[in-house]
Design a protein around this motif. Sequence first.
Motif, PDB file in Angstrom:
ATOM      1  N   ALA A 159       8.191  17.176   2.727  1.00 50.32           N
ATOM      2  CA  ALA A 159       8.314  16.945   3.752  1.00 50.32           C
ATOM      3  C   ALA A 159       7.597  18.896   3.926  1.00 50.32           C
ATOM      4  N   GLY A 160       7.640  19.708   3.202  1.00 49.35           N
ATOM      5  CA  GLY A 160       7.381  20.459   3.888  1.00 49.35           C
ATOM      6  C   GLY A 160       5.851  20.918   3.325  1.00 49.35           C
ATOM      7  N   HIS A 161       5.319  19.824   2.240  1.00 45.32           N
ATOM      8  CA  HIS A 161       3.948  20.204   2.229  1.00 45.32           C
ATOM      9  C   HIS A 161       4.028  19.407   3.587  1.00 45.32           C
ATOM     10  N   MET A 162       4.067  18.318   4.143  1.00 48.15           N
ATOM     11  CA  MET A 162       3.409  17.846   5.349  1.00 48.15           C
ATOM     12  C   MET A 162       4.064  18.369   6.388  1.00 48.15           C
ATOM     13  N   LEU A 163       4.445  18.726   7.014  1.00 43.38           N
ATOM     14  CA  LEU A 163       4.416  19.631   8.025  1.00 43.38           C
ATOM     15  C   LEU A 163       4.199  20.838   8.156  1.00 43.38           C
ATOM     16  N   THR A 164       3.732  21.716   6.760  1.00 43.47           N
ATOM     17  CA  THR A 164       2.340  23.105   6.822  1.00 43.47           C
ATOM     18  C   THR A 164       1.175  22.363   6.972  1.00 43.47           C
ATOM     19  N   ALA A 165       0.795  20.828   6.569  1.00 39.69           N
ATOM     20  CA  ALA A 165       0.117  20.713   7.005  1.00 39.69           C
ATOM     21  C   ALA A 165      -0.739  19.777   8.278  1.00 39.69           C
ATOM     22  N   LYS A 166       0.505  19.574   8.372  1.00 41.99           N
ATOM     23  CA  LYS A 166       0.017  19.249  10.387  1.00 41.99           C
ATOM     24  C   LYS A 166       0.158  20.482  10.940  1.00 41.99           C
ATOM     25  N   ALA A 167       0.336  21.473  10.216  1.00 44.53           N
ATOM     26  CA  ALA A 167       0.757  22.915  11.766  1.00 44.53           C
ATOM     27  C   ALA A 167      -0.656  23.118  11.373  1.00 44.53           C
ATOM     28  N   PHE A 168      -1.449  23.247   9.891  1.00 44.11           N
ATOM     29  CA  PHE A 168      -2.775  23.760   9.516  1.00 44.11           C
ATOM     30  C   PHE A 168      -3.856  22.595  10.287  1.00 44.11           C
ATOM     31  N   GLY A 169      -2.939  21.636  10.654  1.00 50.55           N
ATOM     32  CA  GLY A 169      -4.344  20.872  11.058  1.00 50.55           C
ATOM     33  C   GLY A 169      -5.059  20.247  10.197  1.00 50.55           C
ATOM     34  N   MET A 170      -4.574  19.993   8.545  1.00 52.31           N
ATOM     35  CA  MET A 170      -4.819  19.060   8.181  1.00 52.31           C
ATOM     36  C   MET A 170      -4.243  17.662   8.733  1.00 52.31           C
ATOM     37  N   LYS A 171      -5.139  16.808   7.912  1.00 56.14           N
ATOM     38  CA  LYS A 171      -4.501  15.396   8.041  1.00 56.14           C
ATOM     39  C   LYS A 171      -3.591  14.429   7.000  1.00 56.14           C
ATOM     40  N   VAL A 172      -2.694  14.471   6.998  1.00 58.19           N
ATOM     41  CA  VAL A 172      -1.875  13.663   6.925  1.00 58.19           C
ATOM     42  C   VAL A 172      -1.698  12.448   6.825  1.00 58.19           C
ATOM     43  N   ARG A 173      -2.074  11.450   5.617  1.00 54.46           N
ATOM     44  CA  ARG A 173      -2.746  10.092   6.092  1.00 54.46           C
ATOM     45  C   ARG A 173      -0.598   8.864   5.820  1.00 54.46           C
ATOM     46  N   ARG A 174       0.194   9.632   4.748  1.00 56.23           N
ATOM     47  CA  ARG A 174       1.372   8.800   4.575  1.00 56.23           C
ATOM     48  C   ARG A 174       2.113  10.067   3.858  1.00 56.23           C
ATOM     49  N   TYR A 175       3.108   9.718   4.291  1.00 59.37           N
ATOM     50  CA  TYR A 175       4.706  10.256   3.734  1.00 59.37           C
ATOM     51  C   TYR A 175       5.111   9.101   3.585  1.00 59.37           C
ATOM     52  N   PHE A 176       6.032   9.440   1.983  1.00 61.42           N
ATOM     53  CA  PHE A 176       6.197   8.117   1.421  1.00 61.42           C
ATOM     54  C   PHE A 176       7.757   9.289   0.325  1.00 61.42           C
ATOM     55  N   ILE A 177       9.428   7.976   0.617  1.00 62.18           N
ATOM     56  CA  ILE A 177      10.353   8.673  -0.186  1.00 62.18           C
ATOM     57  C   ILE A 177      10.058   7.567  -0.777  1.00 62.18           C
ATOM     58  N   GLY A 178       9.806   8.009  -2.430  1.00 59.51           N
ATOM     59  CA  GLY A 178      10.158   6.478  -3.057  1.00 59.51           C
ATOM     60  C   GLY A 178       8.586   6.290  -4.205  1.00 59.51           C
ATOM     61  N   PHE A 179       8.544   4.834  -4.872  1.00 57.28           N
ATOM     62  CA  PHE A 179       7.546   4.157  -5.512  1.00 57.28           C
ATOM     63  C   PHE A 179       7.685   3.356  -5.337  1.00 57.28           C
ATOM     64  N   GLY A 180       6.642   2.577  -6.715  1.00 64.43           N
ATOM     65  CA  GLY A 180       6.609   1.574  -6.123  1.00 64.43           C
ATOM     66  C   GLY A 180       6.581   0.560  -5.019  1.00 64.43           C
ATOM     67  N   PRO A 181       6.948  -0.872  -5.267  1.00 60.66           N
ATOM     68  CA  PRO A 181       6.819  -1.329  -3.422  1.00 60.66           C
ATOM     69  C   PRO A 181       7.235  -0.959  -2.537  1.00 60.66           C
ATOM     70  N   LYS A 182       6.603  -1.513  -1.317  1.00 61.87           N
ATOM     71  CA  LYS A 182       7.195  -0.821  -0.271  1.00 61.87           C
ATOM     72  C   LYS A 182       8.396  -1.297   0.484  1.00 61.87           C
ATOM     73  N   VAL A 183       9.369  -1.026   0.875  1.00 62.60           N
ATOM     74  CA  VAL A 183      10.195  -1.544   1.901  1.00 62.60           C
ATOM     75  C   VAL A 183      10.164  -1.874   2.977  1.00 62.60           C
ATOM     76  N   PHE A 184       9.878  -0.657   3.968  1.00 64.91           N
ATOM     77  CA  PHE A 184       9.122  -0.695   5.510  1.00 64.91           C
ATOM     78  C   PHE A 184       8.235   0.538   5.498  1.00 64.91           C
ATOM     79  N   SER A 185       7.667   0.466   6.110  1.00 65.10           N
ATOM     80  CA  SER A 185       6.979   1.600   6.335  1.00 65.10           C
ATOM     81  C   SER A 185       6.433   1.817   8.492  1.00 65.10           C
TER      82      SER A 185
END
Length: 401
Positions: free
Chosen positions: A24-50
Motif C-alpha cells: 500500500a505504501g508503494h501504491m499510495l505514493t505512486a498515485k500521489a505522483f500521478g503514476m498509474k497503478v493497475r493492480r493492488y493484490f494481497i496474496g499470491f496464486g488463484p484470485k479469491v475476489f477483486s
Amino acid sequence: MLAYIFGVVLFALGICVSVALHEAGHMLTAKAFGMKVRRYFIGFGPKVFSFRRGETEYGVKWIPLGGFCDIAGMTALDEVTPEEAPRAMWRFKTWKRTVVLSAGSVTHFILGFIVLYAMAATMGLPNVAGTPVVSAVSDCVRDGSTVQEANNPVCRPGDPAPAKQAGLQPGDKVLAVGGKRTPTWSDMVDAVQSASGPVPIQVERDGQTRTLTVDVPKVVRPKTSGEGTQQVGAIGVTNTGMFAYNPVTAFGGAAGFTGDMFVNAWERLLEFPQRIPAVVQAIFGGERDPNTPVSVVGASRIGGEAVEAGLWPLFLILLASLNFFVGVFNLLPLLPLDGGHIAVTWYERVRDWIRRLFGKAAGGPVDYTKLSAVTMVLVFIGGAVTLLTVTADIVNPIRLQ
C-alpha cells in the motif's frame, strides 16, 4: 494449546498486514505522483475476489504470503499501452521513483515504531541493553548457600543494608563502581562482587551525577558454575527489567528503542551469511542456535509460544523487530529487491550527469535484460535460504524454553 494456536495465527496475521501495508505504501505514493497503478493484490496464486475502483483493480488471492502492487512502466521493459505511456513510472523524476520504491520499507519502519510506541505507552519497553538502572533497593543483604536463601526478603538481626544506608534510590542509573565504568548491569555486578568496604558509586539521578559511598560487605553466595559457595560483594539492588512511560514520554522511549532496533537489524543482516551453516546443521540434528535466521513459520511459532506463556512484550518486540529487519533488508541494493531498483535508478541519474559533463545526451533507461542473470542467481539464493529456514523451523524450531 488454544493460546498457542491463537498466538501463531495472530503473529501470521500481523505479518500479512505488514506486507499488505508495504505494498500500500508503494501504491499510495505512486498515485500521489500521478503514476498509474493497475493492480493492488494481497496474496499470491488463484484470485479469491477483486473489484475495480477508478483505474486500479483491488483484490485478494488464496496464498496469503505477500502481495504486489502493479505500477505501469516500473522499468522501460514493461509493456504499457499508449494511454499508460506518459504515466509510466520510469519516465518520472529520480526522486519521485526513489520515494515510491522506498515507501514499502518506510512503511515497515513506521509500523515498527507504532508497535513500540503502543507497547511503551501501555506496558513499557524492555531493558534489552541491560542498562544498570535500579528498580528496587533491598532492606538488607544476607548470606545464602542457594539462590532462594540469598533472595529471601526477611532480614535477620545484624544483616547489613549497604545500598539503602548509602542512599541509593529506585531510578538511579549506576555509572561507575570504584571508578570503573559500568555500562551494563553485568558490568556493575562484576564490579560490586569484587569490591569490599567503602566504595564510591557514581549514579545519575534526575539528570545530575552524584557520588555515593557504599560500604560493600562480603556475603556467601552459590557459585555461578559448579558446586559450592563463594564470598562476593553485594549491595542489595535489583535491575530494571521494563522501563515505564506515559503517552507523552512514550514517543521518546519508542524513538530511542527504534534506533537500537535499527542497529540490531543491521548487525543481524551482516551476520546472516555466517549463520546459514548452523541452520543446515540444525536440520540434520544439530542443536539449534537461537541466533540463527528464522522464517515466517519460525517467527510465528515463537509468537505462539510467547502468547501461550503470557509474554506479550516478547510477542510485540518480535513483531516490531521483524518489520525493521524486513525494511532494512528490502533496501539492500540487490535486484529484485526495492533497493536494487533504487540503485539502478540512481545509477541512471549519475551516469546521465557524467554524460552531460562531456556534452553527451542522456543514456536512456537501463536494459534490465543485462541484469537478468544476476537477478536470477539472487532469486535462487533467496529461495534456497527460505527453504532452509522453513525446513529448520519445522524439524528443529527455536523454542522459548
